[in-house]
Design an enzyme around this catalytic site. Structure first.
Site, PDB file in Angstrom:
ATOM      1  N   LYS A  26       0.843  -1.207   0.000  1.00  0.00           N
ATOM      2  CA  LYS A  26       0.000   0.000   0.000  1.00  0.00           C
ATOM      3  C   LYS A  26       0.877   1.256   0.000  1.00  0.00           C
ATOM      4  CE  LYS A  26      -3.728  -2.577   2.175  1.00  0.00           C
ATOM      5  NZ  LYS A  26      -4.461  -2.947   3.395  1.00  0.00           N
ATOM      6  N   GLN A  41      -4.634  -1.867   9.738  1.00  0.00           N
ATOM      7  CA  GLN A  41      -4.535  -3.149   9.052  1.00  0.00           C
ATOM      8  C   GLN A  41      -5.143  -4.259   9.910  1.00  0.00           C
ATOM      9  OE1 GLN A  41      -3.392  -3.579   5.839  1.00  0.00           O
ATOM     10  NE2 GLN A  41      -4.113  -5.678   6.065  1.00  0.00           N
ATOM     11  N   ASP A  62     -10.790   2.609   4.140  1.00  0.00           N
ATOM     12  CA  ASP A  62     -11.078   1.169   4.024  1.00  0.00           C
ATOM     13  C   ASP A  62     -12.586   0.925   3.905  1.00  0.00           C
ATOM     14  OD1 ASP A  62      -8.883  -0.480   3.836  1.00  0.00           O
ATOM     15  OD2 ASP A  62      -8.534  -0.585   6.001  1.00  0.00           O
TER      16      ASP A  62
END
Ligand code: NAP
Length: 302
Positions: free
Chosen positions: A53, A97, A120
């Site tokens: 990422k 994460q 997200d």
């Protein structure tokens, strides 16, 4: 033989466009979009995902940083950090994460990220907005799959789609997108969607799959979807990522949930693992981060 869906190539095209968009955004006097990624613990897979990422951020001109926290971090400490990032005007997007260690409640953490920085798309507000077809952040993997279908001109209107898996972060939002009616913020896909899961008996799973024009599999079980389960010409999207030992070479390799070599003989389109959905997920995270920066800039102007 199925046409291979080149997620890597499609991603590269989208990233080029995003890079130009970032340049235009910044040259209009806006700050460089910024993504902060938080990792709790030392899960090697999480480290690899976040590394990819961060590399993608560099590629499209988004600035980024990774906050590495020890596995012993308490939920309270993590919430405090998220609060700081939510208040920091220099941060456009925040991602924690997953998975987080067991002593931390994943839902509490996802809900703590400010909806306007939730790139997200896991916050309950963004999930609710997606369900109601309102403007918000859509999780990157489903968004990436939608982009793959559009790029490959896969018809969805009135078609049968099977989503195998019912996770809250991948399969559920994808199923919502696939049957969206386009009456509000998002473009309609209008598929007839069936969701299969752990308790769908294997015979039923095969039956549903055989009727599907589009099958998306997100389970984490290599070889779950086999040739006999595929309607000739169907589009098969493999989300699964499994690390297995290659019996021929003795080395580890990544495979999806679909028996790729067999299924490609009957499918019309198929996404490979690696090089299919994975790069699209990262690219759509970049898309969401730029959108977050744009929305925040617009709200500061009001
Ligand atoms: P998850 O939360 O573990 O969900 C897996 C789902 O599969 C669950 O809903 C489970 O059902 C269902 N399932 C288990 N066994 C099944 C079976 N035999 N038949 C049908 N369904 C079954 O995983 P996830 O986060 O959705 O991820 C799924 C896979 O995609 C993993 O391999 C992950 O690494 C990969 N992934 C890839 C990307 C990418 O960018 N390529 C992104 C995210 C995830 P229950 O709900 O009943 O438990």
């Amino acid at each position: 033989m199925a046409q291979i869906i080149d997620g890597k190539g499609i991603s590269a095209e989208i990233r080029l466009k995003l890079h130009q968009e970032v340049i235009d955004f910044v040259s209009s006097g806006n700050p460089v979009p910024h993504l902060t990624a938080v990792i709790v613990g030392e899960d090697p897979a999480s480290q690899t995902y976040v590394k990819n990422k961060i590399l993608a951020c560099k590629e499209v001109g988004i600035s980024s940083e990774t906050k590495l926290l020890p596995a012993s971090t308490t939920q309270e400490e993590l919430l405090q950090l998220i609060g700081q990032l939510n208040r920091d005007d220099c941060v456009s997007g925040v991602l924690v994460q997953l998975p987080v260690p067991d002593h931390i409640n994943e839902r509490t953490i996802c809900n703590a990220v400010a909806p306007e920085k939730d790139v997200d798309g896991f916050n309950e507000i963004n999930m609710g907005r997606l369900a109601l077809d309102m403007d918000g952040f859509v999780p990157a993997t489903p968004l990436g799959i939608k982009a793959l279908l559009e790029h490959c001109n896969i018809a969805t209107h009135g078609r049968n789609a099977v989503v195998v898996g019912r996770s809250k972060n991948v399969s559920l939002p994808l199923a919502i997108l696939m049957h969206s009616d386009g009456k509000n913020a998002t473009k309609a896909l209008d598929a007839t969607v069936t969701i299969c899961h752990r308790y769908t008996p294997p015979k039923e799973l095969a039956k549903h799959c055989r009727q599907a024009d589009i099958i998306v599999v997100a389970v984490g079980k290599p070889g779950l979807i086999t040739k006999d389960m595929i309607k000739p010409g169907a589009c098969v999207i493999d989300v699964g990522i499994n690390r297995i030992k290659d019996e021929k070479t003795g080395k580890h390799k990544l495979v999806g949930d679909v028996d790729f070599e067999e299924v490609r003989q009957v499918a019309g389109h198929i996404s490979p693992v690696p090089g299919g959905v994975g790069p699209m997920t990262v690219t759509m995270l970049m898309h969401n981060t730029l959108q977050a920066a744009k929305k925040q800039a617009a709200s500061r102007r009001v």
